[in-house]
Write a protein that holds these residues in place. Structure first.
Motif, PDB file in Angstrom:
ATOM      1  N   THR A 208       3.407  -6.816 -37.433  1.00 56.71           N
ATOM      2  CA  THR A 208       4.209  -6.243 -36.234  1.00 56.71           C
ATOM      3  C   THR A 208       5.675  -6.709 -36.827  1.00 56.71           C
ATOM      4  O   THR A 208       6.838  -6.922 -36.003  1.00 56.71           O
TER       5      THR A 208
ATOM      6  N   THR B 241       9.302  -4.704 -31.655  1.00 56.54           N
ATOM      7  CA  THR B 241       8.815  -4.312 -30.257  1.00 56.54           C
ATOM      8  C   THR B 241       8.863  -2.965 -29.467  1.00 56.54           C
ATOM      9  O   THR B 241       8.880  -2.856 -28.665  1.00 56.54           O
TER      10      THR B 241
ATOM     11  N   THR C 295       3.867   0.763 -30.391  1.00 63.95           N
ATOM     12  CA  THR C 295       4.887   0.265 -31.375  1.00 63.95           C
ATOM     13  C   THR C 295       4.707   1.032 -32.576  1.00 63.95           C
ATOM     14  O   THR C 295       3.402   1.301 -33.014  1.00 63.95           O
TER      15      THR C 295
END
Length: 113
Positions: A14, A25, A73
């Motif tokens: 991520t 994010t 995302t």
């Protein structure tokens, strides 16, 4: 305009990509005013009536487009693609392609939430 023939693959991280400028994010969603017309096995045409513009997307693009009916995302997008295909390229390539796809459709087709 030629069709997008890139095929995003899996990515599980991520973290943001410094080259893309997309935050890990940040969430993205498809513009609900844009129509999507499937063109057989070749992909689809997206049409934004507000700007009178089109984009051609490949079958993987259709998969992502439909997934963006809710805010997602980049990490969620690439994990979804990874779960939808087998024999995909390395994670970094998939992450890069997914980010490029979203950036290509913004603004007008995909919005950052």
């Amino acid at each position: 305009m030629k069709p997008d023939t890139r095929t995003p693959g899996p990515a599980t991280g991520t973290e943001s990509n410094a080259d893309s400028g997309i935050s890990a994010t940040a969430t993205f969603v498809a513009n609900p005013d844009v129509s999507c017309r499937i063109e057989g096995d070749a992909g689809a045409v997206l049409f934004n009536p507000d700007t009178d513009t089109t984009r051609l997307i490949n079958p993987t693009g259709i998969l992502i487009w439909n997934y963006l009916s809710e805010p997602r995302t980049i990490g969620e997008i690439v994990a979804f693609v990874a779960g939808s295909y087998s024999n995909l390229p390395d994670t970094a390539s998939v992450q890069k392609d997914a980010e490029a796809f979203v950036k290509d459709l913004a603004p007008g087709f995909v919005s950052e939430c």
